[in-house]
Enzyme design. Sequence first.
Site, PDB file in Angstrom:
ATOM      1  N   GLU A 137      52.451 -40.930 -22.481  1.00  0.00           N
ATOM      2  CA  GLU A 137      51.086 -41.473 -22.477  1.00  0.00           C
ATOM      3  C   GLU A 137      51.026 -42.650 -21.519  1.00  0.00           C
ATOM      4  O   GLU A 137      51.925 -43.496 -21.506  1.00  0.00           O
ATOM      5  CB  GLU A 137      50.701 -41.911 -23.894  1.00  0.00           C
ATOM      6  N   GLU A 142      42.857 -50.465 -21.842  1.00  0.00           N
ATOM      7  CA  GLU A 142      42.789 -50.451 -23.301  1.00  0.00           C
ATOM      8  C   GLU A 142      42.683 -51.889 -23.790  1.00  0.00           C
ATOM      9  O   GLU A 142      43.533 -52.732 -23.497  1.00  0.00           O
ATOM     10  CB  GLU A 142      44.018 -49.771 -23.911  1.00  0.00           C
TER      11      GLU A 142
END
Length: 373
Positions: A137, A142
């Site tokens: 990932e 974020e």
Amino acid sequence: MSFHLRLAATALLGLLPLTNAAYNLAREYKGQNFFSAWDYYGKYDNLTNGDVIWVNQSVAVSNPQLTYINSAGNAIIKVDDTTTVPYNEKRNSVRLTSLDKFNLGTVMVFDALHVPYGCSVWGALWSQGINWPAGGEIDIFEAVNLMTANQMALHTESGCAQADGVTQTGITQVKNCDNNGSNGAGCTVLDANTNSYGEPFAAAGGGVWVTEFAKTGINIWFFSRANVPASLSTDTIDVSTFGTPSASYPASSCDPAKYFSEQQIVIDITLCGDWSGVKSVLESTCPALNGTNTCYTTYVLDPKNYVNAYFELASVKIFASDPSAVVTAAGVTQTVSATGSPHPNAASGMGPTGAVAFGAFALTAMLGLVLQF
């Protein structure tokens, strides 16, 4: 091989642009067809325990609209900010996953005017392999609540870490990328640029994230609007001209070929959940919870808390060093333009610039064989 053939091959090679850092436009998601290239999750957040339902496409385009193209031609992806949610129910939001998949030798570029922020809000632009976490990932953008900057990260199986002494502008917080370590944080880097999130991001006109997914490693750059390289508006980019990345994960300590499979892009917004809803995390940037109140009861029920909980994306672009690095859901490689129609030479899976670059690669290999004779 004859001397004349060698000479001709050398001359042709000299006419072609050769750089290991060059990538050519392979996909551009933009405009009215933006949402045709994505899958909607279509159920509640059972992944990060957020207090949202990631709706299907039919709900997302109904009233209120959660995904649409605005008057500026940009894609809006948002949380429902008009409905009062009854207690024990969840608020509607969106999670999109790209139908296309991207292998090593690609660069993902997100051009955003606005990113979601606010107390209880958790938005992300990222990619993952199909068999997570085995496929890895890459968290590109974020952030939660009212953090002061974006956080980047990798999540992998055991054995991957960020190398010591990497050259980057961001601040390393965790070096171990193992998803089972550090409470699942991954190897995180906090961007040093406060324009990378929240109100400062929007006030600066947004910005662009560039992520190189290559055999040599994974690099992430963030450019605030005033500093976006002009080459990002062209069909060919050279990442060696972008300067020091915000976050760098060289292959020496985390080999992408070993820890990452082909990636799909994910765009999502959740509320509360396993990160933004943790009491200590929430209260570090937002007002303290009173009495028995939780993140859910304090924020999720009231739509006024979500006026800034949206992405506004001018485009998502994928550049590739080789056209075969980009694969559609059906397994057929092709190059799609801004409007969803094929570029010239789409039958061969590459546009004009891609054809030149791939031709250079092929000719280089051929020349290497020729010169052995």
